[in-house]
Every structure is written in C-alpha cells, then in structure tokens.
Design an enzyme around this catalytic site. Sequence first.
Site, PDB file in Angstrom:
ATOM      1  N   GLU A 118      33.345  30.289  30.480  1.00 15.39           N
ATOM      2  CA  GLU A 118      34.517  30.016  31.322  1.00 15.39           C
ATOM      3  C   GLU A 118      34.217  28.825  32.220  1.00 15.39           C
ATOM      4  O   GLU A 118      33.074  28.388  32.323  1.00 15.39           O
ATOM      5  CB  GLU A 118      34.873  31.255  32.153  1.00 15.39           C
ATOM      6  CG  GLU A 118      35.356  32.409  31.295  1.00 15.39           C
ATOM      7  CD  GLU A 118      35.942  33.553  32.095  1.00 15.39           C
ATOM      8  OE1 GLU A 118      36.097  33.435  33.317  1.00 15.39           O
ATOM      9  OE2 GLU A 118      36.244  34.582  31.476  1.00 15.39           O
ATOM     10  N   HIS A 230      45.147  30.113  40.445  1.00 15.24           N
ATOM     11  CA  HIS A 230      44.736  30.070  39.040  1.00 15.24           C
ATOM     12  C   HIS A 230      45.553  29.004  38.331  1.00 15.24           C
ATOM     13  O   HIS A 230      46.780  28.949  38.498  1.00 15.24           O
ATOM     14  CB  HIS A 230      44.945  31.432  38.360  1.00 15.24           C
ATOM     15  CG  HIS A 230      44.184  31.556  37.081  1.00 15.24           C
ATOM     16  ND1 HIS A 230      44.573  30.894  35.936  1.00 15.24           N
ATOM     17  CD2 HIS A 230      43.042  32.210  36.774  1.00 15.24           C
ATOM     18  CE1 HIS A 230      43.691  31.160  34.973  1.00 15.24           C
ATOM     19  NE2 HIS A 230      42.758  31.958  35.461  1.00 15.24           N
ATOM     20  N   ARG A 271      37.985  25.824  38.721  1.00 16.39           N
ATOM     21  CA  ARG A 271      39.427  26.096  38.848  1.00 16.39           C
ATOM     22  C   ARG A 271      40.159  25.186  39.817  1.00 16.39           C
ATOM     23  O   ARG A 271      41.307  24.807  39.574  1.00 16.39           O
ATOM     24  CB  ARG A 271      39.621  27.530  39.341  1.00 16.39           C
ATOM     25  CG  ARG A 271      39.522  28.468  38.218  1.00 16.39           C
ATOM     26  CD  ARG A 271      39.906  29.840  38.605  1.00 16.39           C
ATOM     27  NE  ARG A 271      39.628  30.640  37.414  1.00 16.39           N
ATOM     28  CZ  ARG A 271      39.485  31.932  37.404  1.00 16.39           C
ATOM     29  NH1 ARG A 271      39.609  32.604  38.507  1.00 16.39           N
ATOM     30  NH2 ARG A 271      39.231  32.563  36.288  1.00 16.39           N
ATOM     31  N   HIS A 328      45.940  33.524  43.277  1.00 14.53           N
ATOM     32  CA  HIS A 328      45.201  34.406  42.377  1.00 14.53           C
ATOM     33  C   HIS A 328      44.108  35.213  43.060  1.00 14.53           C
ATOM     34  O   HIS A 328      43.968  36.404  42.822  1.00 14.53           O
ATOM     35  CB  HIS A 328      44.586  33.544  41.279  1.00 14.53           C
ATOM     36  CG  HIS A 328      43.794  34.305  40.269  1.00 14.53           C
ATOM     37  ND1 HIS A 328      44.344  35.323  39.519  1.00 14.53           N
ATOM     38  CD2 HIS A 328      42.498  34.197  39.877  1.00 14.53           C
ATOM     39  CE1 HIS A 328      43.409  35.810  38.710  1.00 14.53           C
ATOM     40  NE2 HIS A 328      42.284  35.163  38.922  1.00 14.53           N
ATOM     41  N   ARG A 363      35.913  30.334  43.939  1.00 17.73           N
ATOM     42  CA  ARG A 363      35.174  31.349  43.184  1.00 17.73           C
ATOM     43  C   ARG A 363      34.887  30.880  41.762  1.00 17.73           C
ATOM     44  O   ARG A 363      35.760  30.341  41.088  1.00 17.73           O
ATOM     45  CB  ARG A 363      36.016  32.623  43.127  1.00 17.73           C
ATOM     46  CG  ARG A 363      35.435  33.703  42.248  1.00 17.73           C
ATOM     47  CD  ARG A 363      36.355  34.904  42.228  1.00 17.73           C
ATOM     48  NE  ARG A 363      37.603  34.614  41.569  1.00 17.73           N
ATOM     49  CZ  ARG A 363      38.018  35.192  40.438  1.00 17.73           C
ATOM     50  NH1 ARG A 363      37.263  36.090  39.833  1.00 17.73           N
ATOM     51  NH2 ARG A 363      39.178  34.889  39.919  1.00 17.73           N
TER      52      ARG A 363
HETATM   53  C1  LIG Z   1      45.565  38.951  36.277  1.00 12.85           C
HETATM   54  C2  LIG Z   1      44.175  38.948  36.850  1.00 12.85           C
HETATM   55  C3  LIG Z   1      43.096  38.667  36.028  1.00 12.85           C
HETATM   56  C4  LIG Z   1      41.795  38.656  36.550  1.00 12.85           C
HETATM   57  N1  LIG Z   1      40.733  38.445  35.716  1.00 12.85           N
HETATM   58  C5  LIG Z   1      39.468  38.541  36.213  1.00 12.85           C
HETATM   59  C6  LIG Z   1      38.335  38.460  35.349  1.00 12.85           C
HETATM   60  O1  LIG Z   1      38.480  38.342  34.170  1.00 12.85           O
HETATM   61  N2  LIG Z   1      37.102  38.535  35.899  1.00 12.85           N
HETATM   62  C7  LIG Z   1      36.908  38.703  37.224  1.00 12.85           C
HETATM   63  O2  LIG Z   1      35.754  38.753  37.660  1.00 12.85           O
HETATM   64  N3  LIG Z   1      37.956  38.803  38.066  1.00 12.85           N
HETATM   65  C8  LIG Z   1      39.227  38.744  37.586  1.00 12.85           C
HETATM   66  N4  LIG Z   1      40.287  38.861  38.437  1.00 12.85           N
HETATM   67  C9  LIG Z   1      40.024  39.192  39.844  1.00 12.85           C
HETATM   68  C10 LIG Z   1      39.561  40.639  39.923  1.00 12.85           C
HETATM   69  O3  LIG Z   1      40.320  41.415  39.018  1.00 12.85           O
HETATM   70  C11 LIG Z   1      39.723  41.191  41.316  1.00 12.85           C
HETATM   71  O4  LIG Z   1      39.119  40.351  42.247  1.00 12.85           O
HETATM   72  C12 LIG Z   1      39.050  42.542  41.414  1.00 12.85           C
HETATM   73  O5  LIG Z   1      39.481  43.364  40.365  1.00 12.85           O
HETATM   74  C13 LIG Z   1      39.363  43.182  42.730  1.00 12.85           C
HETATM   75  O6  LIG Z   1      38.924  44.503  42.651  1.00 12.85           O
HETATM   76  P1  LIG Z   1      39.001  45.434  43.920  1.00 12.85           P
HETATM   77  O7  LIG Z   1      38.434  46.740  43.507  1.00 12.85           O
HETATM   78  O8  LIG Z   1      38.395  44.735  45.073  1.00 12.85           O
HETATM   79  O9  LIG Z   1      40.570  45.542  44.229  1.00 12.85           O
HETATM   80  P2  LIG Z   1      41.797  46.053  43.339  1.00 12.85           P
HETATM   81  O10 LIG Z   1      41.424  46.180  41.916  1.00 12.85           O
HETATM   82  O11 LIG Z   1      42.961  45.216  43.685  1.00 12.85           O
HETATM   83  O12 LIG Z   1      42.057  47.507  43.884  1.00 12.85           O
HETATM   84  C14 LIG Z   1      42.538  47.703  45.194  1.00 12.85           C
HETATM   85  C15 LIG Z   1      42.877  49.165  45.384  1.00 12.85           C
HETATM   86  O13 LIG Z   1      43.167  49.397  46.759  1.00 12.85           O
HETATM   87  C16 LIG Z   1      44.322  50.202  46.864  1.00 12.85           C
HETATM   88  N5  LIG Z   1      44.884  49.994  48.197  1.00 12.85           N
HETATM   89  C17 LIG Z   1      45.267  48.832  48.789  1.00 12.85           C
HETATM   90  N6  LIG Z   1      45.679  49.065  50.045  1.00 12.85           N
HETATM   91  C18 LIG Z   1      45.543  50.405  50.248  1.00 12.85           C
HETATM   92  C19 LIG Z   1      45.788  51.275  51.346  1.00 12.85           C
HETATM   93  N7  LIG Z   1      46.272  50.813  52.518  1.00 12.85           N
HETATM   94  N8  LIG Z   1      45.538  52.595  51.192  1.00 12.85           N
HETATM   95  C20 LIG Z   1      45.049  53.094  50.029  1.00 12.85           C
HETATM   96  N9  LIG Z   1      44.786  52.320  48.972  1.00 12.85           N
HETATM   97  C21 LIG Z   1      45.030  51.001  49.076  1.00 12.85           C
HETATM   98  C22 LIG Z   1      45.180  49.776  45.694  1.00 12.85           C
HETATM   99  O14 LIG Z   1      46.132  50.748  45.409  1.00 12.85           O
HETATM  100  C23 LIG Z   1      44.076  49.677  44.630  1.00 12.85           C
HETATM  101  O15 LIG Z   1      43.754  50.969  44.157  1.00 12.85           O
HETATM  102  C24 LIG Z   1      41.589  38.892  37.941  1.00 12.85           C
HETATM  103  C25 LIG Z   1      42.680  39.175  38.764  1.00 12.85           C
HETATM  104  C26 LIG Z   1      43.966  39.214  38.228  1.00 12.85           C
HETATM  105  C27 LIG Z   1      45.116  39.532  39.135  1.00 12.85           C
END
Ligand SMILES: Cc1cc2nc3c(=O)[nH]c(=O)nc-3n(C[C@H](O)[C@H](O)[C@H](O)COP(=O)(O)OP(=O)(O)OC[C@H]3O[C@@H](n4cnc5c(N)ncnc54)[C@H](O)[C@@H]3O)c2cc1C
Length: 484
Positions: A118, A230, A271, A328, A363
């Site tokens: 990537e 993105h 990016r 993104h 990032r």
């Molecule tokens: C389309 C897309 C493609 C991506 N592809 C990649 C990739 O290939 N590789 C990579 O490294 N990164 C990728 N990313 C980025 C990566 O997916 C995210 O940075 C990462 O998944 C974030 O994970 P997280 O657990 O921090 O948050 P999230 O997965 O966003 O989870 C957050 C959680 O918090 C909960 N929440 C929020 N506020 C509250 C609240 N007040 N009370 C209770 N629950 C709450 C939500 O309901 C959810 O369950 C991508 C992002 C997107 C959008």
Amino acid sequence: MADPERIDADLAVVGAGAAGLYAAYTGALRGARVALVSATPLARTASYWAQGGLAAALAVDDSPDLHREDTERAGRGLVRSSAAAVLCREAPGTVADLERLGVHFDADRHGNLALGLEGGHSRRRVVHAGGSATGRRVVRQLSAVAVETHGIEVIEGARAARLWTREGRVVGVVCEDGRAIHAPAVILATGGSAALWRRTTNPPGSLGMGLLLAREAGAALADLELMQFHPTAVTGVKGREGFLVTEAIRGEGATLLDGQGERFVEELAPRDEVARAIWAVMTQTGAPSVDLDMRAVDPALFPNVVSALREAGLDPVRELVPVAPAAHYGMGGIVADLDGATTVPGLYAVGESACTGLHGANRLASNSLSECFVFGARASFAALSEPRGEPGEPPAAPALEPPSRETRHALWQHAGLVRDAEGLNALAEDPHPLARLIARHALLRTETRGAHMRADFPDLDPARDLQHSITRGDADEPLFERWT
Ligand SMILES: Cc1cc2nc3c(=O)[nH]c(=O)nc-3n(C[C@H](O)[C@H](O)[C@H](O)COP(=O)(O)OP(=O)(O)OC[C@H]3O[C@@H](n4cnc5c(N)ncnc54)[C@H](O)[C@@H]3O)c2cc1C
C-alpha cells in the site's frame, strides 16, 4: 438489594470495534471482569468496514525498523518515534495472536501469508482476510470470541454519556439510559470523528464522542487539525457516496486518470500527496472527481469492492470508477501514552480515539488496525493495576446531541482538504464543541504539513517538527508541545 442499573467490573471498555474488542479480550484473559459497552451494532464500526488490512513486518526482506522508517517518513516530521517503535515491534506478534484466535488471513500459493503493498510502504507488509473484507472477518471473529470469553459482559445498545469521576480519578462510566458501570479503570475505544465531516468514508457513528467525554473529565486532546482525507472514495454513484476503494487496489496496479485519461500522480505515494494531487486536478478542471482505472486488476482479489460497485450499477472490470477525497481518519484524539494512559488517572484511550503521536501528520496505510491490537492489549494490561476505591454515587447522564447538518457542512467547507484563517475563524464559532476545538487546533498550526493544508501558509515550518497541538484540561486554546 443490588441496584439493577449498576454494574461492578474490574475494567470498563467503551466501544466494540477492533480496539475495544481486543482490549476486552486481553483484559478477560488476565482474569478481569470486563464490561464492554457498545452504542451501535457491530456493522456500524469503522473496524468492520476496514478493507485494506493490518500492517506488520513479516516478509523476509522486511524488519520492524524498516516499518518504523516508513511510518516516520509518511508522518511528515511529526511521528512520535517511541510509539512507532512499539507498534512496529509488536505488530507481527499480534497477527500471530489473531490467527490463534481463529482469524484466517489470506495465504499465497505456497501457503505463506499473502502480503499486500500500500501507499508509503517500502515493502509488502499488509495482511488481509478475505481480500478487501478484512475488517469484517476480524471483527466478526473477535466478537464471537468476546461473547464466548468468560468474564466479558457485553452491554449492547448502550451509549456512554459521561465518565464517572471521583477525586480526580475516573471510576466508571454512565450510559445515556441510566446504567452505570463502576470500575477502577475505563478504556475509551470509541473510534474516530471523520463522520463529523459531510463527505466521509466512515460509518455515521464516528463522531468523536469519546473525545468529548474525555475532555469533560479533564483529559488532554491532541492534533485535532490532522484529519486524513482518503484519496479514493467513490462519488457520483447513487447509493455508494463515500464508499472507499482500498489503496491495496492501487497496490495491485490500478491507476488514477484525469479527464484526458492521463495519469497525474504516483499512485502509491503517501495519502496526503495523492489526495492533494486529486484535489488539484479537480480544482483546475472544475470536475467533481477523477477516475480510478482498475480494469486490469484481478476482481477476485477484491470481491466486496467489486460487488458493492456492481450492485450500484457500475462494473469496475469494464468501467472507470469516479473517485474524490473524503474525510477518513483522525490522527489526533485523546492524549495517550504508550500504555494508553490518558492525562486523567483511571482513564485510558486506544484505537482511533487515542493520540499517541504514532501517525504524525499523515497515517501510513493499514497502521491503524495494527495499532488497535497492539495498544489495546497494552492498555488493558496497564489498566488492571489501577487501585479500586469507593466511587460514591454515579453522576446523572446527559442526553447526547448529534451534530447538525450545518456543522457537518461547515467542517467540510472550512476544515476540508484546504483551509485558511477566514474559514477556520468561522468554524471556531460553530455550536458543536468538537467542531470549535478542531478549528482552534487548525488555526494554531500556521503551516502546511501532512493532512493539514493551509492555503495561507503553504509551506512546512521545520520549527514545528515534533510539535503537537494540545488542549489540556479545561483550557480553551491549544498550545504546541514537543513529543519524542
Ligand atoms: C472504510 C474504511 C476502511 C478502512 N480500512 C482500513 C484498513 O484497511 N486498515 C487499517 O489499518 N485501517 C483502516 N481503516 C481505519 C480503521 O478501520 C479504524 O481506524 C479502526 O478500525 C478504528 O477502530 P476502533 O476500534 O478505534 O474504532 P471503531 O471501529 O470505530 O469502533 C468504535 C466503537 O465505539 C462505539 N462508540 C462510539 N461512541 C460510543 C459511546 N459514546 N458509547 C458507547 N459506544 C460508543 C461504536 O459504536 C463502536 O462500537 C478504515 C476505515 C474505514 C472507515
């Protein structure tokens, strides 16, 4: 009689994306009673949507040092080296642990892990599961593991509305519906804030809620101006606005074309460079998009991208895909150290809600999922040594206001790819508290660096290397602090 609204745990984890699920699992593995709170169903997390994969130095011609160098180069003089070193050293072990938990990563024809390339990576080091279905596969498996793991109580459909504090410590969390969880430590894993912007690749729940909860409890926030756009989000295709076409597709040879059908950028540059080159073409020509040509790419490698586009009536095997940048990934967030500890005792932050300085100003692709696992595990380990005290009575939970349509428009208009003082000053008056903070951070950074492009300050200021914008406690204005 026990209060049905009150739950006692050793650890409360808020958010069930990759970071929260893994933090909860690793906490339970060490014998903790974990309360896992999630506002939305799994399919609404950014983790579920992740397409690219996880970055880890696994190839024979690769090393954690090379991975760290790429991370630092992409981060444009702002990466906290200690955080990058931890990530790059521990990511390979995390991949092995996920395999042990039942995640099947894609293999090459020799049966070894297939490693993708990537933007910004000098080696093939991105592992996938089901091609571009990585997030879905990993989150599904971890969710199943969490449900089966003794010691994890999953509290679904509950939105954390306030942190419960006592004598300067966080001692629990209170949900909007009145449920209160008392625990010696709370880990926020609430994801990013990119859905605050009108045009986004993120699910609607990525509104930076955790950042506001942390700030209300006195925690410092950092680098809020650094939103990664993105380069290749679909536009102009009904039902697929903002749908992300993974960079891994460019890693397999897809090209970006202007209106004349000419290439105009090195497709695998970091990016910020690619997004800006697309923006420049769009601005010069007035076109709403450029084209992604993936006709020569094997569709079997990216089945869910191909089927999502076909469902919307566009066949990427035969047609060009119109794309444009979209908000993104937030490099900034709640200030967290290498163990996820915030500036408030008892409060931890991991995943996209946290800012360790790992991503600097831009990032490196696929470092964020790896970050969720590496720092999720470290935080749950550290959190379990917090002292247990008498919490008193929980506070009342306020009703949470979602951002208005106008706020989302204002962020896109004034804090989009290209910003200036006039627009940011207007945004600094927005009714939404996080929009105001983002504006103040963006006003402070009077330079162009990584994802932050100031039309009125078009150059990088070397004096700002390693300088992060921080809003501490209840201060209203951010200041720069040097992190190494
Ligand atoms: C389309 C897309 C493609 C991506 N592809 C990649 C990739 O290939 N590789 C990579 O490294 N990164 C990728 N990313 C980025 C990566 O997916 C995210 O940075 C990462 O998944 C974030 O994970 P997280 O657990 O921090 O948050 P999230 O997965 O966003 O989870 C957050 C959680 O918090 C909960 N929440 C929020 N506020 C509250 C609240 N007040 N009370 C209770 N629950 C709450 C939500 O309901 C959810 O369950 C991508 C992002 C997107 C959008």
